[in-house]
Scaffold this active site. Structure first.
Site, PDB file in Angstrom:
ATOM      1  N   ASP A   1      13.849 -24.022  -1.388  1.00 48.68           N
ATOM      2  CA  ASP A   1      15.140 -24.654  -1.665  1.00 48.68           C
ATOM      3  C   ASP A   1      14.953 -26.141  -1.980  1.00 48.68           C
ATOM      4  OD1 ASP A   1      14.845 -26.012   0.757  1.00 48.68           O
ATOM      5  OD2 ASP A   1      16.459 -24.933   1.769  1.00 48.68           O
TER       6      ASP A   1
ATOM      7  N   GLU B   1      26.519 -19.496  -1.310  1.00 46.01           N
ATOM      8  CA  GLU B   1      25.056 -19.519  -1.273  1.00 46.01           C
ATOM      9  C   GLU B   1      24.393 -18.993  -2.537  1.00 46.01           C
ATOM     10  OE1 GLU B   1      22.696 -20.648   0.753  1.00 46.01           O
ATOM     11  OE2 GLU B   1      23.947 -21.305   2.406  1.00 46.01           O
TER      12      GLU B   1
END
Length: 165
Positions: A44, A35
């Site tokens: 994102d 991540e």
């Protein structure tokens, strides 16, 4: 999988599936896993507000700089939630490494996607290898295939298969 990550995952096995998933997500040094980490909220690739190691949700405070400890706490809470969400749907015994890889996967794609997946169906049919191979199909976000997701899924698949070969 980088050797340092392989070693860290192997060391986490005694801690159970959540520990394995946490190491996959954060990496051996805490900021070099699947991540990555951002202590400041950002949108994102599909426009979802995200912070720390991929935490999403209405509790994100825009403009706040999160600490390492806060990020660790959010990840632990999120992985416990993932476990509660998917464990009831896994009807067969699977190794902790497989479960840890699935927690990492579901942390990324969401429990709803997992519950309706061919991957889960294959697990419950006892086809662990076939289920782990399904991870390779989950490499798209926003309608586009992403190299980072391809890499992530290969690493999750490798851990998913530990003990199967």
């Amino acid at each position: 999988m980088p050797p340092s990550l392989r070693k860290a995952v192997a060391a986490a096995i005694g801690g159970g599936a959540i520990a394995i998933a946490s190491v996959l997500i954060t990496g051996p040094s805490g900021n070099d896993g699947l991540e990555g980490v951002s202590y400041i909220p950002y949108k994102d690739i599909v426009g979802v507000w995200t912070v720390c190691h991929g935490h999403t949700g209405k509790d994100i405070m825009l403009g706040k700089t999160y600490t390492k400890a806060e990020c660790k706490a959010l990840l632990n809470k999120d992985l416990a939630t993932v476990a509660r969400q998917i464990n009831p749907y896994i009807k067969v015994d699977i190794p902790e490494t497989t479960r840890g890889a699935l927690y990492s996967f579901v942390y990324n794609v969401g429990a709803g996607n997992f519950r309706t997946s061919t991957l889960l169906r294959k697990i419950n049919q006892g086809d662990i290898k076939g289920a782990c191979d399904q991870l390779r199909r989950w490499t798209y976000a926003g309608g586009k295939q992403w190299k980072g997701l391809m890499t992530r899924r290969e690493i999750e698949r490798e851990v998913c298969l530990w003990g199967q070969q």
